[in-house]
Design a protein around this motif. Structure first.
Motif, PDB file in Angstrom:
ATOM      1  N   MET A 106       6.081  -9.381   4.055  1.00 23.78           N
ATOM      2  CA  MET A 106       5.633  -8.010   4.168  1.00 23.78           C
ATOM      3  C   MET A 106       4.830  -7.867   5.460  1.00 23.78           C
ATOM      4  O   MET A 106       4.007  -8.707   5.793  1.00 23.78           O
ATOM      5  CB  MET A 106       4.765  -7.639   2.973  1.00 23.78           C
ATOM      6  N   ARG A 107       5.079  -6.771   6.143  1.00 24.49           N
ATOM      7  CA  ARG A 107       4.333  -6.485   7.368  1.00 24.49           C
ATOM      8  C   ARG A 107       3.267  -5.438   7.066  1.00 24.49           C
ATOM      9  O   ARG A 107       3.538  -4.441   6.389  1.00 24.49           O
ATOM     10  CB  ARG A 107       5.288  -5.972   8.441  1.00 24.49           C
ATOM     11  N   VAL A 108       2.052  -5.682   7.570  1.00 29.86           N
ATOM     12  CA  VAL A 108       0.956  -4.725   7.417  1.00 29.86           C
ATOM     13  C   VAL A 108       0.466  -4.357   8.811  1.00 29.86           C
ATOM     14  O   VAL A 108       0.036  -5.223   9.573  1.00 29.86           O
ATOM     15  CB  VAL A 108      -0.211  -5.299   6.579  1.00 29.86           C
ATOM     16  N   ASP A 109       0.568  -3.069   9.129  1.00 30.55           N
ATOM     17  CA  ASP A 109       0.092  -2.548  10.405  1.00 30.55           C
ATOM     18  C   ASP A 109      -1.196  -1.780  10.170  1.00 30.55           C
ATOM     19  O   ASP A 109      -1.221  -0.825   9.388  1.00 30.55           O
ATOM     20  CB  ASP A 109       1.126  -1.621  11.037  1.00 30.55           C
ATOM     21  N   ASP A 121      -0.924  -2.684  -5.040  1.00 29.04           N
ATOM     22  CA  ASP A 121       0.477  -2.383  -5.322  1.00 29.04           C
ATOM     23  C   ASP A 121       1.241  -1.931  -4.070  1.00 29.04           C
ATOM     24  O   ASP A 121       2.452  -1.748  -4.110  1.00 29.04           O
ATOM     25  CB  ASP A 121       0.644  -1.392  -6.471  1.00 29.04           C
ATOM     26  N   ALA A 122       0.565  -1.821  -2.935  1.00 30.03           N
ATOM     27  CA  ALA A 122       1.256  -1.566  -1.663  1.00 30.03           C
ATOM     28  C   ALA A 122       2.076  -2.782  -1.245  1.00 30.03           C
ATOM     29  O   ALA A 122       2.998  -2.660  -0.435  1.00 30.03           O
ATOM     30  CB  ALA A 122       0.248  -1.204  -0.574  1.00 30.03           C
ATOM     31  N   ALA A 123       1.770  -3.936  -1.818  1.00 32.31           N
ATOM     32  CA  ALA A 123       2.479  -5.176  -1.470  1.00 32.31           C
ATOM     33  C   ALA A 123       3.961  -5.131  -1.853  1.00 32.31           C
ATOM     34  O   ALA A 123       4.741  -5.952  -1.386  1.00 32.31           O
ATOM     35  CB  ALA A 123       1.803  -6.366  -2.142  1.00 32.31           C
ATOM     36  N   GLN A 124       4.376  -4.157  -2.652  1.00 32.48           N
ATOM     37  CA  GLN A 124       5.785  -4.033  -3.043  1.00 32.48           C
ATOM     38  C   GLN A 124       6.661  -3.477  -1.919  1.00 32.48           C
ATOM     39  O   GLN A 124       7.885  -3.556  -1.982  1.00 32.48           O
ATOM     40  CB  GLN A 124       5.903  -3.132  -4.270  1.00 32.48           C
ATOM     41  N   VAL A 131       3.691  -1.759   5.379  1.00 36.75           N
ATOM     42  CA  VAL A 131       2.541  -0.930   5.027  1.00 36.75           C
ATOM     43  C   VAL A 131       1.829  -0.551   6.315  1.00 36.75           C
ATOM     44  O   VAL A 131       1.572  -1.402   7.159  1.00 36.75           O
ATOM     45  CB  VAL A 131       1.558  -1.694   4.103  1.00 36.75           C
ATOM     46  N   LEU A 132       1.506   0.727   6.454  1.00 40.44           N
ATOM     47  CA  LEU A 132       0.752   1.215   7.602  1.00 40.44           C
ATOM     48  C   LEU A 132      -0.587   1.730   7.076  1.00 40.44           C
ATOM     49  O   LEU A 132      -0.623   2.729   6.357  1.00 40.44           O
ATOM     50  CB  LEU A 132       1.517   2.319   8.324  1.00 40.44           C
ATOM     51  N   LEU A 133      -1.643   1.029   7.369  1.00 41.54           N
ATOM     52  CA  LEU A 133      -2.980   1.374   6.895  1.00 41.54           C
ATOM     53  C   LEU A 133      -3.724   2.089   8.006  1.00 41.54           C
ATOM     54  O   LEU A 133      -4.013   1.508   9.046  1.00 41.54           O
ATOM     55  CB  LEU A 133      -3.743   0.111   6.480  1.00 41.54           C
ATOM     56  N   GLY A 152      -5.211 -15.161   5.744  1.00 43.41           N
ATOM     57  CA  GLY A 152      -4.969 -16.461   5.140  1.00 43.41           C
ATOM     58  C   GLY A 152      -3.689 -16.526   4.327  1.00 43.41           C
ATOM     59  O   GLY A 152      -3.329 -17.572   3.807  1.00 43.41           O
ATOM     60  N   ASP A 153      -2.970 -15.406   4.225  1.00 41.08           N
ATOM     61  CA  ASP A 153      -1.746 -15.327   3.432  1.00 41.08           C
ATOM     62  C   ASP A 153      -0.542 -15.330   4.371  1.00 41.08           C
ATOM     63  O   ASP A 153      -0.293 -14.356   5.084  1.00 41.08           O
ATOM     64  CB  ASP A 153      -1.776 -14.045   2.599  1.00 41.08           C
ATOM     65  N   ASP A 154       0.221 -16.426   4.356  1.00 37.88           N
ATOM     66  CA  ASP A 154       1.364 -16.571   5.264  1.00 37.88           C
ATOM     67  C   ASP A 154       2.508 -15.593   4.969  1.00 37.88           C
ATOM     68  O   ASP A 154       3.419 -15.459   5.780  1.00 37.88           O
ATOM     69  CB  ASP A 154       1.901 -17.998   5.208  1.00 37.88           C
ATOM     70  N   THR A 155       2.474 -14.914   3.837  1.00 37.47           N
ATOM     71  CA  THR A 155       3.545 -13.975   3.507  1.00 37.47           C
ATOM     72  C   THR A 155       3.304 -12.598   4.126  1.00 37.47           C
ATOM     73  O   THR A 155       4.151 -11.730   4.018  1.00 37.47           O
ATOM     74  CB  THR A 155       3.707 -13.805   1.990  1.00 37.47           C
ATOM     75  N   ARG A 156       2.155 -12.431   4.766  1.00 35.70           N
ATOM     76  CA  ARG A 156       1.822 -11.133   5.361  1.00 35.70           C
ATOM     77  C   ARG A 156       1.769 -11.248   6.878  1.00 35.70           C
ATOM     78  O   ARG A 156       1.063 -12.086   7.425  1.00 35.70           O
ATOM     79  CB  ARG A 156       0.494 -10.624   4.813  1.00 35.70           C
ATOM     80  N   ASP A 157       2.533 -10.412   7.527  1.00 36.92           N
ATOM     81  CA  ASP A 157       2.601 -10.352   8.983  1.00 36.92           C
ATOM     82  C   ASP A 157       1.696  -9.197   9.425  1.00 36.92           C
ATOM     83  O   ASP A 157       2.029  -8.030   9.204  1.00 36.92           O
ATOM     84  CB  ASP A 157       4.057 -10.112   9.394  1.00 36.92           C
TER      85      ASP A 157
END
Length: 146
Positions: free
Chosen positions: A1-4, A97-100, A104-106, A125-130
């Protein structure tokens, strides 16, 4: 999952949501815009309908009879009845629940900077989040930064 993370400094939330929504629609994706502030929903909706010389961005409030057909849904939670793969958290508040979503653009303003920094530290620290951060320049452009 990408979080911007989008650090707002110049333009108001409704204008930034419209800018980002236009890009999401251009990519052929559906979008969910989440804010717990109903007044923000009204401002965002007004801006999405009235684009300067451009085609309006079709949207609707979540909970309507045609949610599944809406390209953009405005909601107070992360339930995407329209099948959105992207979500804008327009009120600066992270929701687990945004992790679904794929992306995600915060959006956060100066008053939420400390919370955004804490969230960044927690997520880093979570390798699943870019993670990416974007800052607005004085001329209104966005640049990726640190």
């Amino acid at each position: 999952m990408r979080v911007d993370f989008y650090q707002l400094s110049r333009d108001p939330v409704d204008q930034v949501v419209a800018l980002l929504a236009r890009k999401v629609m251009g990519a052929g994706a559906k979008l969910l815009v989440v804010s717990g502030d109903i007044a923000a929903h009204e401002a965002i909706s007004k801006t999405l309908w009235a684009q300067d010389g451009s085609a309006f961005l079709a949207h609707g409030p979540a909970g309507g009879p045609h949610d599944a057909r809406q390209p953009i849904l405005l909601s107070d939670n992360c339930s995407a009845a329209n099948g959105a793969t992207m979500v804008i958290l327009a009120d600066g508040k992270w929701r687990e629940d945004a992790a679904q979503f794929e992306r995600v653009l915060l959006l956060f303003g100066p008053e939420d900077t400390a919370a955004a920094r804490d969230l960044w530290r927690t997520m880093s620290g979570d390798d699943t989040r870019d993670l990416h951060i974007f800052k607005q320049t004085p001329d209104g452009a966005w640049r990726e930064g640190r």
